[in-house]
Design a protein around this motif. Sequence first.
Motif, PDB file in Angstrom:
ATOM      1  N   ALA A   1      72.924 -34.026  12.584  1.00 48.49           N
ATOM      2  CA  ALA A   1      74.189 -34.748  12.441  1.00 48.49           C
ATOM      3  C   ALA A   1      75.023 -34.162  11.306  1.00 48.49           C
ATOM      4  O   ALA A   1      76.256 -34.101  11.388  1.00 48.49           O
ATOM      5  CB  ALA A   1      73.930 -36.234  12.204  1.00 48.49           C
TER       6      ALA A   1
ATOM      7  N   ASN B   1      68.489 -36.172  11.749  1.00 47.20           N
ATOM      8  CA  ASN B   1      69.658 -36.503  10.944  1.00 47.20           C
ATOM      9  C   ASN B   1      70.299 -35.249  10.354  1.00 47.20           C
ATOM     10  O   ASN B   1      71.512 -35.203  10.149  1.00 47.20           O
ATOM     11  CB  ASN B   1      69.284 -37.496   9.853  1.00 47.20           C
TER      12      ASN B   1
ATOM     13  N   ARG C   1      68.255 -30.049  17.793  1.00 50.86           N
ATOM     14  CA  ARG C   1      67.174 -30.861  17.226  1.00 50.86           C
ATOM     15  C   ARG C   1      65.807 -30.427  17.756  1.00 50.86           C
ATOM     16  O   ARG C   1      64.916 -30.089  16.957  1.00 50.86           O
ATOM     17  CB  ARG C   1      67.414 -32.346  17.519  1.00 50.86           C
TER      18      ARG C   1
ATOM     19  N   ASP D   1      64.234 -36.049   9.303  1.00 51.22           N
ATOM     20  CA  ASP D   1      65.144 -35.134   8.618  1.00 51.22           C
ATOM     21  C   ASP D   1      65.751 -34.127   9.589  1.00 51.22           C
ATOM     22  O   ASP D   1      66.904 -33.720   9.441  1.00 51.22           O
ATOM     23  CB  ASP D   1      64.405 -34.414   7.492  1.00 51.22           C
TER      24      ASP D   1
ATOM     25  N   VAL E   1      72.505 -42.417   4.114  1.00 54.23           N
ATOM     26  CA  VAL E   1      71.823 -41.169   3.769  1.00 54.23           C
ATOM     27  C   VAL E   1      72.054 -40.833   2.304  1.00 54.23           C
ATOM     28  O   VAL E   1      71.149 -40.364   1.601  1.00 54.23           O
ATOM     29  CB  VAL E   1      72.301 -40.021   4.679  1.00 54.23           C
TER      30      VAL E   1
ATOM     31  N   SER F   1      66.407 -36.736  20.185  1.00 54.43           N
ATOM     32  CA  SER F   1      65.489 -37.323  19.200  1.00 54.43           C
ATOM     33  C   SER F   1      64.161 -37.698  19.851  1.00 54.43           C
ATOM     34  O   SER F   1      63.089 -37.540  19.250  1.00 54.43           O
ATOM     35  CB  SER F   1      66.121 -38.557  18.549  1.00 54.43           C
TER      36      SER F   1
ATOM     37  N   LEU G   1      74.955 -42.084  13.497  1.00 53.57           N
ATOM     38  CA  LEU G   1      75.608 -40.912  12.903  1.00 53.57           C
ATOM     39  C   LEU G   1      76.277 -39.986  13.916  1.00 53.57           C
ATOM     40  O   LEU G   1      77.392 -39.530  13.701  1.00 53.57           O
ATOM     41  CB  LEU G   1      74.606 -40.096  12.067  1.00 53.57           C
ATOM     42  N   THR G   2      75.602 -39.676  15.005  1.00 55.82           N
ATOM     43  CA  THR G   2      76.155 -38.690  15.932  1.00 55.82           C
ATOM     44  C   THR G   2      77.208 -39.294  16.855  1.00 55.82           C
ATOM     45  O   THR G   2      78.207 -38.641  17.179  1.00 55.82           O
ATOM     46  CB  THR G   2      75.042 -38.037  16.767  1.00 55.82           C
TER      47      THR G   2
ATOM     48  N   TRP H   1      65.170 -44.260  11.118  1.00 60.86           N
ATOM     49  CA  TRP H   1      65.952 -43.042  10.916  1.00 60.86           C
ATOM     50  C   TRP H   1      66.045 -42.225  12.202  1.00 60.86           C
ATOM     51  O   TRP H   1      67.081 -41.590  12.472  1.00 60.86           O
ATOM     52  CB  TRP H   1      65.356 -42.199   9.799  1.00 60.86           C
TER      53      TRP H   1
ATOM     54  N   SER I   1      69.929 -41.596  13.765  1.00 62.95           N
ATOM     55  CA  SER I   1      70.534 -40.264  13.866  1.00 62.95           C
ATOM     56  C   SER I   1      71.540 -40.158  14.995  1.00 62.95           C
ATOM     57  O   SER I   1      72.585 -39.530  14.842  1.00 62.95           O
ATOM     58  CB  SER I   1      69.436 -39.210  14.050  1.00 62.95           C
TER      59      SER I   1
END
Length: 218
Positions: free
Chosen positions: A166, A163, A14, A160, A141, A65, A103-104, A95, A99
């Motif tokens: 991910a 995420n 990231r 973006d 998403v 992040s 999501l992760t 968001w 992420s």
Amino acid sequence: MITLYHCDGARSFRPLWMLEEMGLTYELKMLPFPPRVLAKEYLAINPLGTIPFMIDGETKMTESSGICYYLGTKYGPSPLVVGLDDPAYGAFLNWMYFSDATLTFPQTLVLRYSQLEPEERRNPQVAGDYAKWFLGRLRAVEAATANSEFLCAGRFTAADIVNGYALRLAGTIGLAKDFGPNVRAYWARLQERDGYRRAVAAERKAGVEQNVAPRVRA
């Protein structure tokens, strides 16, 4: 100079991607995965033994992040960060946290119990359950990209990037085959970005130069 400690395919991708999108100068130090086991000298630098680890002068950070947000604000202004006065600011922050927290996180358990644990400790049920969790949360998403190229603010942002990682991880652990059509198209767009391609190239080049074997990539 900014120094980023990175493992091939890890969350540290990231900030690497963010650095490339912003065109910042940095030094990339590659480590084997997991570094706390295979590069124990790294613990003297980062006692957590986790990746990423970024050093920028007196600033030291471990959260991928958060590093992206830091870079965008410290070295901005940048269109990659949504400002306080923008109506999309709340969505952007949501968001950014989504992420990792949503999501992760489940993917780390899929990865652990399907690939990283010794054979006798692997657990297909745990891996399968958390794969379903990830895919269920990915519906957010899918919905967000139904009528928009990017997640928020009508443009490509750090949201973006974080995420997108991910989705890259999902490809690594075999979940990309279950992406919905919108997510599949969104991920394809992200991979076409010059910043993404430069980050991938930097990752590979540093791995070769520093003699760190790559993990399986998405």
